[in-house]
Design a protein around this motif. Sequence first.
Motif, PDB file in Angstrom:
ATOM      1  N   GLY A  98       0.815  -1.211   0.000  1.00 31.39           N
ATOM      2  CA  GLY A  98       0.000   0.000   0.000  1.00 31.39           C
ATOM      3  C   GLY A  98       0.849   1.261   0.000  1.00 31.39           C
ATOM      4  O   GLY A  98       0.539   2.234  -0.698  1.00 31.39           O
ATOM      5  N   PHE A  99       1.938   1.259   0.777  1.00 32.32           N
ATOM      6  CA  PHE A  99       2.861   2.397   0.803  1.00 32.32           C
ATOM      7  C   PHE A  99       3.468   2.613  -0.576  1.00 32.32           C
ATOM      8  O   PHE A  99       3.554   3.740  -1.062  1.00 32.32           O
ATOM      9  N   ILE A 100       3.897   1.519  -1.191  1.00 33.25           N
ATOM     10  CA  ILE A 100       4.498   1.605  -2.529  1.00 33.25           C
ATOM     11  C   ILE A 100       3.492   2.176  -3.525  1.00 33.25           C
ATOM     12  O   ILE A 100       3.823   3.068  -4.315  1.00 33.25           O
ATOM     13  N   GLN A 101       2.267   1.704  -3.466  1.00 31.14           N
ATOM     14  CA  GLN A 101       1.228   2.185  -4.377  1.00 31.14           C
ATOM     15  C   GLN A 101       0.980   3.684  -4.179  1.00 31.14           C
ATOM     16  O   GLN A 101       0.877   4.439  -5.145  1.00 31.14           O
TER      17      GLN A 101
ATOM     18  N   LEU B 279       3.048   5.915  -2.890  1.00 33.62           N
ATOM     19  CA  LEU B 279       4.225   6.655  -3.346  1.00 33.62           C
ATOM     20  C   LEU B 279       4.244   6.753  -4.865  1.00 33.62           C
ATOM     21  O   LEU B 279       4.561   7.805  -5.426  1.00 33.62           O
ATOM     22  N   HIS B 280       3.888   5.679  -5.550  1.00 36.04           N
ATOM     23  CA  HIS B 280       3.809   5.711  -7.012  1.00 36.04           C
ATOM     24  C   HIS B 280       2.756   6.725  -7.462  1.00 36.04           C
ATOM     25  O   HIS B 280       2.972   7.450  -8.434  1.00 36.04           O
ATOM     26  N   THR B 281       1.638   6.785  -6.759  1.00 31.50           N
ATOM     27  CA  THR B 281       0.579   7.749  -7.077  1.00 31.50           C
ATOM     28  C   THR B 281       1.100   9.181  -6.947  1.00 31.50           C
ATOM     29  O   THR B 281       0.711  10.055  -7.726  1.00 31.50           O
ATOM     30  N   LEU B 282       1.990   9.403  -5.998  1.00 36.06           N
ATOM     31  CA  LEU B 282       2.582  10.727  -5.793  1.00 36.06           C
ATOM     32  C   LEU B 282       3.726  10.996  -6.775  1.00 36.06           C
ATOM     33  O   LEU B 282       4.329  12.070  -6.748  1.00 36.06           O
ATOM     34  N   GLY B 283       4.048  10.022  -7.621  1.00 37.78           N
ATOM     35  CA  GLY B 283       5.107  10.194  -8.608  1.00 37.78           C
ATOM     36  C   GLY B 283       6.489   9.834  -8.109  1.00 37.78           C
ATOM     37  O   GLY B 283       7.496  10.164  -8.739  1.00 37.78           O
ATOM     38  N   ILE B 284       6.563   9.146  -6.996  1.00 40.90           N
ATOM     39  CA  ILE B 284       7.851   8.770  -6.407  1.00 40.90           C
ATOM     40  C   ILE B 284       8.135   7.313  -6.729  1.00 40.90           C
ATOM     41  O   ILE B 284       7.323   6.435  -6.444  1.00 40.90           O
ATOM     42  N   THR B 285       9.285   7.060  -7.327  1.00 39.33           N
ATOM     43  CA  THR B 285       9.646   5.689  -7.701  1.00 39.33           C
ATOM     44  C   THR B 285      10.887   5.179  -6.972  1.00 39.33           C
ATOM     45  O   THR B 285      11.206   3.996  -7.050  1.00 39.33           O
ATOM     46  N   GLU B 286      11.583   6.112  -6.287  1.00 35.84           N
ATOM     47  CA  GLU B 286      12.745   5.691  -5.501  1.00 35.84           C
ATOM     48  C   GLU B 286      12.909   6.615  -4.308  1.00 35.84           C
ATOM     49  O   GLU B 286      12.370   7.719  -4.275  1.00 35.84           O
TER      50      GLU B 286
ATOM     51  N   ASP C 284      10.777  -1.011  -4.276  1.00 37.61           N
ATOM     52  CA  ASP C 284      10.628  -2.458  -4.072  1.00 37.61           C
ATOM     53  C   ASP C 284      11.740  -3.041  -3.206  1.00 37.61           C
ATOM     54  O   ASP C 284      11.575  -4.101  -2.607  1.00 37.61           O
ATOM     55  N   GLU C 285      12.866  -2.353  -3.121  1.00 39.96           N
ATOM     56  CA  GLU C 285      14.003  -2.842  -2.342  1.00 39.96           C
ATOM     57  C   GLU C 285      13.937  -2.425  -0.870  1.00 39.96           C
ATOM     58  O   GLU C 285      14.687  -2.942  -0.049  1.00 39.96           O
ATOM     59  N   LEU C 286      13.050  -1.491  -0.548  1.00 38.10           N
ATOM     60  CA  LEU C 286      13.016  -0.934   0.802  1.00 38.10           C
ATOM     61  C   LEU C 286      12.188  -1.787   1.751  1.00 38.10           C
ATOM     62  O   LEU C 286      11.249  -2.455   1.340  1.00 38.10           O
ATOM     63  N   ASP C 287      12.544  -1.738   3.028  1.00 35.11           N
ATOM     64  CA  ASP C 287      11.776  -2.470   4.025  1.00 35.11           C
ATOM     65  C   ASP C 287      10.567  -1.652   4.468  1.00 35.11           C
ATOM     66  O   ASP C 287      10.387  -0.499   4.087  1.00 35.11           O
ATOM     67  N   TYR C 288       9.735  -2.255   5.268  1.00 30.62           N
ATOM     68  CA  TYR C 288       8.479  -1.654   5.731  1.00 30.62           C
ATOM     69  C   TYR C 288       8.708  -0.299   6.384  1.00 30.62           C
ATOM     70  O   TYR C 288       8.040   0.692   6.070  1.00 30.62           O
ATOM     71  N   TYR C 289       9.659  -0.220   7.305  1.00 31.46           N
ATOM     72  CA  TYR C 289       9.871   1.001   8.075  1.00 31.46           C
ATOM     73  C   TYR C 289      10.435   2.132   7.215  1.00 31.46           C
ATOM     74  O   TYR C 289      10.073   3.296   7.393  1.00 31.46           O
ATOM     75  N   THR C 290      11.308   1.813   6.278  1.00 30.79           N
ATOM     76  CA  THR C 290      11.853   2.823   5.385  1.00 30.79           C
ATOM     77  C   THR C 290      10.775   3.344   4.444  1.00 30.79           C
ATOM     78  O   THR C 290      10.708   4.546   4.173  1.00 30.79           O
TER      79      THR C 290
ATOM     80  N   THR D 127       5.909   9.338   4.755  1.00 34.48           N
ATOM     81  CA  THR D 127       5.751  10.458   5.684  1.00 34.48           C
ATOM     82  C   THR D 127       6.462  11.694   5.147  1.00 34.48           C
ATOM     83  O   THR D 127       5.902  12.799   5.140  1.00 34.48           O
ATOM     84  N   VAL D 128       7.677  11.530   4.692  1.00 29.77           N
ATOM     85  CA  VAL D 128       8.442  12.646   4.133  1.00 29.77           C
ATOM     86  C   VAL D 128       7.723  13.210   2.912  1.00 29.77           C
ATOM     87  O   VAL D 128       7.602  14.430   2.760  1.00 29.77           O
ATOM     88  N   ALA D 129       7.228  12.355   2.047  1.00 33.98           N
ATOM     89  CA  ALA D 129       6.517  12.809   0.850  1.00 33.98           C
ATOM     90  C   ALA D 129       5.266  13.591   1.217  1.00 33.98           C
ATOM     91  O   ALA D 129       4.980  14.637   0.617  1.00 33.98           O
ATOM     92  N   ARG D 130       4.525  13.117   2.187  1.00 30.91           N
ATOM     93  CA  ARG D 130       3.313  13.826   2.610  1.00 30.91           C
ATOM     94  C   ARG D 130       3.640  15.198   3.188  1.00 30.91           C
ATOM     95  O   ARG D 130       2.923  16.166   2.951  1.00 30.91           O
ATOM     96  N   ILE D 131       4.705  15.308   3.955  1.00 33.15           N
ATOM     97  CA  ILE D 131       5.108  16.588   4.523  1.00 33.15           C
ATOM     98  C   ILE D 131       5.474  17.557   3.402  1.00 33.15           C
ATOM     99  O   ILE D 131       5.062  18.723   3.423  1.00 33.15           O
ATOM    100  N   ARG D 132       6.222  17.100   2.442  1.00 39.49           N
ATOM    101  CA  ARG D 132       6.637  17.969   1.342  1.00 39.49           C
ATOM    102  C   ARG D 132       5.451  18.455   0.534  1.00 39.49           C
ATOM    103  O   ARG D 132       5.423  19.596   0.089  1.00 39.49           O
TER     104      ARG D 132
END
Length: 63
Positions: free
Chosen positions: A18-21, A23-30, A37-43, A49-54
């Motif tokens: 869900g987080f990945i989806q 982030l993709h919706t926000l245009g973030i791929t890395e 896809d390489e990141l763990d749950y907490y990262t 969170t960082v994307a939402r703040i920005r």
Amino acid sequence: MGVLREKVMMSQESRKQGFIQELHTLGITEFQGQSLDELDYYTLRHALTVARIRIDSDENKWY
């Protein structure tokens, strides 16, 4: 306890997707040079969170 751990892991994996989806919706791929896809749950949670703040506040675009 094995069953409980398995359910927690499945729940985290579901939220991770869900987080990945989102982030993709926000245009973030890395994040920090790594594919989402390489990141763990907490990262991933941190990245979202960082994307939402920005996005939510111009005052918080400090980076």
